[in-house]
Scaffold this active site. Structure first.
Site, PDB file in Angstrom:
ATOM      1  N   LYS A  13      -6.433  -2.945  39.740  1.00 22.62           N
ATOM      2  CA  LYS A  13      -7.875  -3.158  39.514  1.00 22.62           C
ATOM      3  C   LYS A  13      -8.291  -4.541  40.017  1.00 22.62           C
ATOM      4  O   LYS A  13      -9.340  -4.706  40.651  1.00 22.62           O
ATOM      5  CB  LYS A  13      -8.143  -3.039  38.007  1.00 22.62           C
ATOM      6  CG  LYS A  13      -9.592  -2.839  37.666  1.00 22.62           C
ATOM      7  CD  LYS A  13      -9.799  -2.763  36.169  1.00 22.62           C
ATOM      8  CE  LYS A  13      -9.453  -1.414  35.586  1.00 22.62           C
ATOM      9  NZ  LYS A  13      -9.529  -1.393  34.121  1.00 22.62           N
ATOM     10  N   PHE A  19     -25.923  -3.753  25.911  1.00 21.56           N
ATOM     11  CA  PHE A  19     -26.655  -2.490  25.789  1.00 21.56           C
ATOM     12  C   PHE A  19     -26.858  -1.796  27.128  1.00 21.56           C
ATOM     13  O   PHE A  19     -27.748  -0.950  27.277  1.00 21.56           O
ATOM     14  CB  PHE A  19     -28.014  -2.741  25.111  1.00 21.56           C
ATOM     15  CG  PHE A  19     -27.880  -3.436  23.784  1.00 21.56           C
ATOM     16  CD1 PHE A  19     -27.471  -2.743  22.657  1.00 21.56           C
ATOM     17  CD2 PHE A  19     -28.116  -4.805  23.672  1.00 21.56           C
ATOM     18  CE1 PHE A  19     -27.313  -3.385  21.433  1.00 21.56           C
ATOM     19  CE2 PHE A  19     -27.963  -5.461  22.454  1.00 21.56           C
ATOM     20  CZ  PHE A  19     -27.567  -4.751  21.333  1.00 21.56           C
ATOM     21  N   GLU A  26     -24.859   3.029  32.036  1.00 24.40           N
ATOM     22  CA  GLU A  26     -24.209   3.316  33.309  1.00 24.40           C
ATOM     23  C   GLU A  26     -25.280   3.835  34.273  1.00 24.40           C
ATOM     24  O   GLU A  26     -26.225   4.504  33.867  1.00 24.40           O
ATOM     25  CB  GLU A  26     -23.093   4.352  33.134  1.00 24.40           C
ATOM     26  CG  GLU A  26     -21.952   3.791  32.311  1.00 24.40           C
ATOM     27  CD  GLU A  26     -20.714   4.678  32.292  1.00 24.40           C
ATOM     28  OE1 GLU A  26     -20.573   5.556  33.154  1.00 24.40           O
ATOM     29  OE2 GLU A  26     -19.890   4.467  31.389  1.00 24.40           O
ATOM     30  N   GLY A  46     -22.537  12.744  26.549  1.00 26.80           N
ATOM     31  CA  GLY A  46     -21.109  12.528  26.775  1.00 26.80           C
ATOM     32  C   GLY A  46     -20.919  11.090  27.196  1.00 26.80           C
ATOM     33  O   GLY A  46     -21.732  10.233  26.865  1.00 26.80           O
ATOM     34  N   CYS A  97     -19.246   6.179  25.697  1.00 23.91           N
ATOM     35  CA  CYS A  97     -19.832   5.377  24.610  1.00 23.91           C
ATOM     36  C   CYS A  97     -20.352   6.215  23.445  1.00 23.91           C
ATOM     37  O   CYS A  97     -19.774   6.187  22.361  1.00 23.91           O
ATOM     38  CB  CYS A  97     -20.946   4.505  25.163  1.00 23.91           C
ATOM     39  SG  CYS A  97     -20.360   3.430  26.477  1.00 23.91           S
ATOM     40  N   ARG A 112     -15.743  10.827  31.522  1.00 20.73           N
ATOM     41  CA  ARG A 112     -15.203  10.743  30.162  1.00 20.73           C
ATOM     42  C   ARG A 112     -16.096  11.561  29.233  1.00 20.73           C
ATOM     43  O   ARG A 112     -17.297  11.395  29.207  1.00 20.73           O
ATOM     44  CB  ARG A 112     -15.167   9.279  29.683  1.00 20.73           C
ATOM     45  CG  ARG A 112     -14.052   8.478  30.323  1.00 20.73           C
ATOM     46  CD  ARG A 112     -14.118   7.035  29.907  1.00 20.73           C
ATOM     47  NE  ARG A 112     -15.285   6.369  30.457  1.00 20.73           N
ATOM     48  CZ  ARG A 112     -15.681   5.137  30.117  1.00 20.73           C
ATOM     49  NH1 ARG A 112     -15.005   4.444  29.220  1.00 20.73           N
ATOM     50  NH2 ARG A 112     -16.747   4.597  30.674  1.00 20.73           N
TER      51      ARG A 112
HETATM   52  C1  UGA Z   1     -25.272   4.403  26.304  1.00 20.28           C
HETATM   53  C2  UGA Z   1     -26.511   3.666  25.780  1.00 20.28           C
HETATM   54  O1  UGA Z   1     -27.690   4.305  26.299  1.00 20.28           O
HETATM   55  C3  UGA Z   1     -26.489   2.198  26.211  1.00 20.28           C
HETATM   56  O2  UGA Z   1     -27.601   1.506  25.675  1.00 20.28           O
HETATM   57  C4  UGA Z   1     -25.195   1.578  25.700  1.00 20.28           C
HETATM   58  O3  UGA Z   1     -25.085   0.205  26.097  1.00 20.28           O
HETATM   59  C5  UGA Z   1     -24.010   2.352  26.270  1.00 20.28           C
HETATM   60  O4  UGA Z   1     -24.094   3.728  25.855  1.00 20.28           O
HETATM   61  C6  UGA Z   1     -22.751   1.723  25.752  1.00 20.28           C
HETATM   62  O5  UGA Z   1     -22.542   1.694  24.539  1.00 20.28           O
HETATM   63  O6  UGA Z   1     -22.021   1.127  26.545  1.00 20.28           O
HETATM   64  P1  UGA Z   1     -24.607   5.434  28.677  1.00 20.28           P
HETATM   65  O7  UGA Z   1     -23.360   5.929  28.028  1.00 20.28           O
HETATM   66  O8  UGA Z   1     -24.537   4.791  30.015  1.00 20.28           O
HETATM   67  O9  UGA Z   1     -25.350   4.386  27.728  1.00 20.28           O
HETATM   68  O10 UGA Z   1     -25.534   6.715  28.862  1.00 20.28           O
HETATM   69  P2  UGA Z   1     -26.959   7.210  28.348  1.00 20.28           P
HETATM   70  O11 UGA Z   1     -27.967   6.987  29.393  1.00 20.28           O
HETATM   71  O12 UGA Z   1     -27.231   6.708  26.992  1.00 20.28           O
HETATM   72  O13 UGA Z   1     -26.682   8.772  28.276  1.00 20.28           O
HETATM   73  C7  UGA Z   1     -25.685   9.272  27.388  1.00 20.28           C
HETATM   74  C8  UGA Z   1     -25.620  10.768  27.440  1.00 20.28           C
HETATM   75  O14 UGA Z   1     -26.770  11.314  26.820  1.00 20.28           O
HETATM   76  C9  UGA Z   1     -25.551  11.385  28.830  1.00 20.28           C
HETATM   77  O15 UGA Z   1     -24.559  12.387  28.809  1.00 20.28           O
HETATM   78  C10 UGA Z   1     -26.926  11.956  29.042  1.00 20.28           C
HETATM   79  O16 UGA Z   1     -26.911  13.078  29.895  1.00 20.28           O
HETATM   80  C11 UGA Z   1     -27.304  12.347  27.630  1.00 20.28           C
HETATM   81  N1  UGA Z   1     -28.763  12.401  27.395  1.00 20.28           N
HETATM   82  C12 UGA Z   1     -29.518  11.293  27.533  1.00 20.28           C
HETATM   83  C13 UGA Z   1     -29.350  13.589  26.993  1.00 20.28           C
HETATM   84  O17 UGA Z   1     -28.664  14.626  26.834  1.00 20.28           O
HETATM   85  N2  UGA Z   1     -30.690  13.621  26.761  1.00 20.28           N
HETATM   86  C14 UGA Z   1     -31.471  12.527  26.905  1.00 20.28           C
HETATM   87  O18 UGA Z   1     -32.694  12.639  26.660  1.00 20.28           O
HETATM   88  C15 UGA Z   1     -30.874  11.341  27.300  1.00 20.28           C
END
Ligand code: UGA
Length: 451
Positions: free
Chosen positions: A51, A165, A168, A277, A280, A349
């Protein structure tokens, strides 16, 4: 595409902090590159030589828009370098701990092995006045425990907690321009000093009026996990409404649009479909629940078990819907578009899409899958699936096409684009397609939560 801060460097040289970032996975690699982009001198440390070699060449080990550009430019200026040798961090004033806290095998609790190992390895190299800053997502109580460790091993160093916060797909933008800064600091002078150092690091964001909230360790830790718990709950709420909509003939997307107009509810994070998924939300709600049990607060966080269960039921429902639509799965040719846990990511993941593809394969379907970025990462977990790089090859002869991750290019597909399919059946796992367009062209269209 993302917020370049360079043009704002009027005060560029006012605050240059020597920083180390321990752990160069998703969080750490992005943080290291962004801190160097802001003008700080940064060294990234990881135990994984491969890495480090990758990052040292300015290459990101995962897909993240904008990251390769800032890695390359920061390395070229000499402000960013990477090493496996922890002793090289000794002259840094601030050390960010950004290692992973995955779910422990056989339990819901977070695995703290990497955080403890990172802090133990760091302590002998802490100079007087050094500040250790936790960024990893941890069970509440961890910062206080690590502060004791630091106090015992390096009495002139201190510890703060500064949760992250970032999302991705928007990681660079979110790190350079966060919507809030949270500092968990000890009481008294040590806390003042820690806040002062963090203010220097985040001077650009603070100059742009980013809210900054200073608090105790436990609150800072809880801000992070409760934010993710709230987001997960919002998604599972709308997916529970999708279950009700399916039983009653209602339309969950119209419902979300209508309730979302109430600003107290808001439309964001109310997209129903296959659910959440990634690395996080799923593991964070489980770890939060596990921590609640340890604290004797099982009932306070029991609802998160339901949030998790609703989320996992959506995957089963998708398999069921495919079975119902095709009249069985055995021997049926199924094309899956989208494997990443969300668009603009190669992260699989706990990906709902990949999970559904694997379940369909287990049930005897002949599953061909594709994704714009996640083929390699998916192959490592599920080599048994058949992978194609183009949509045309994936859908060729398919009895049904399943859109499971709402990449822009899949949302833009039209019936003509998929003329190679045999069955003219499309299942929309993310409620992201124009139902009328597909039905109008004679296709069978089904989705989760919409008639
Ligand atoms: C999430 C949080 O949004 C971030 O604020 C946080 O910093 C991050 O985890 C972390 O703890 O590191 P992330 O995992 O990148 O971020 O993804 P999200 O955009 O939150 O989406 C998570 C999942 O929810 C995805 O699978 C997405 O498809 C799903 N999702 C999102 C839905 O099914 N419906 C929605 O309306 C929004």
């Amino acid at each position: 595409m993302y917020w370049r801060v360079r043009p704002f460097w009027a005060f560029e040289m006012e605050f240059v902090v020597k920083i180390s970032v321990i752990g160069c996975g998703y969080l750490g690699a992005v943080h290291a590159a962004c801190m160097a982009e802001l003008g700080h001198e940064v060294i990234g440390v990881d135990v994984d030589q491969a890495k480090i070699d990758f990052l040292s060449e300015g290459r990101a080990p995962f897909f993240e828009p904008g990251l390769p550009e800032i890695l390359t430019s920061a390395i070229a200026t000499g402000r960013l370098r990477f090493t496996t040798d922890m002793s090289e961090v000794a002259d840094a004033a601030v050390h960010f701990v950004a290692v992973g806290t995955p779910q422990t095998k056989g339990s819901y609790a977070a695995d703290m092995t990497y955080v403890d190992a990172a802090v133990d390895a760091l302590i002998p190299h802490l100079s007087d006045g050094a500040l250790v800053v936790g960024k990893s997502t941890v069970p509440v109580g961890t910062a206080a425990r690590l502060a004791d460790k630091v106090a015992a091993g390096a009495p002139h160093a201190s510890l703060a907690w500064n949760p992250e916060f970032l999302r991705e797909g928007f990681a660079v933008q979110d790190t350079l321009g966060p919507d809030r800064l949270v500092y968990g600091v000890p009481a008294g002078d040590a806390g003042e000093r820690a806040s002062g150092l963090l203010d220097e690091i985040y001077a650009v964001a603070l100059a742009a009026d980013t809210p900054r909230i200073v608090m105790d360790y436990a609150t800072a830790e809880l801000v992070k996990v409760s934010a993710n718990a709230f987001l997960a709950t919002k998604i599972s709420f709308i997916n529970a409404m999708a279950e009700v909509a399916e039983a009653t003939g209602a339309d969950v997307t119209m419902l979300a649009d209508a309730i979302g107009h109430d600003v107290r509810i808001g439309r964001r994070f109310l997209n129903s479909g296959l659910g959440f998924g990634g690395g996080c939300l799923p593991k964070d709600i489980r770890a939060f629940r596990a921590r609640g049990e340890e604290l004797g607060l099982g009932s306070s966080l029991a609802f998160l078990g339901e949030v998790d269960a609703i989320n996992l039921r959506r995957r089963e429902r998708m398999v069921e819907l495919t079975r119902e639509t095709l009249g069985g799965l055995e021997g049926k040719r199924i094309a899956v578009l989208g494997l990443a846990f969300k668009p603009d990511s190669d992260d699989v993941r706990d990906s709902p899409s990949l999970d559904v593809a694997a379940r369909l394969h287990e049930e005897g379907a002949i599953v061909t899958v594709t994704d714009p970025e996640a083929i390699e990462t998916a192959k490592r977990l599920h080599p048994e699936l058949s992978y194609e790089t183009t949509v045309a090859d994936t859908v060729d002869g398919a009895d049904a096409v399943l859109v499971l991750t709402e990449w822009k290019q899949y949302r833009a597909l039209t019936p003509e684009d998929l003329s190679a399919t045999a069955g003219q059946v499309i299942l929309d796992g993310r409620n992201c397609l124009d139902r009328e367009l597909w039905r109008g062209a004679g296709w069978t269209y089904s989705s989760l939560g919409r008639p």
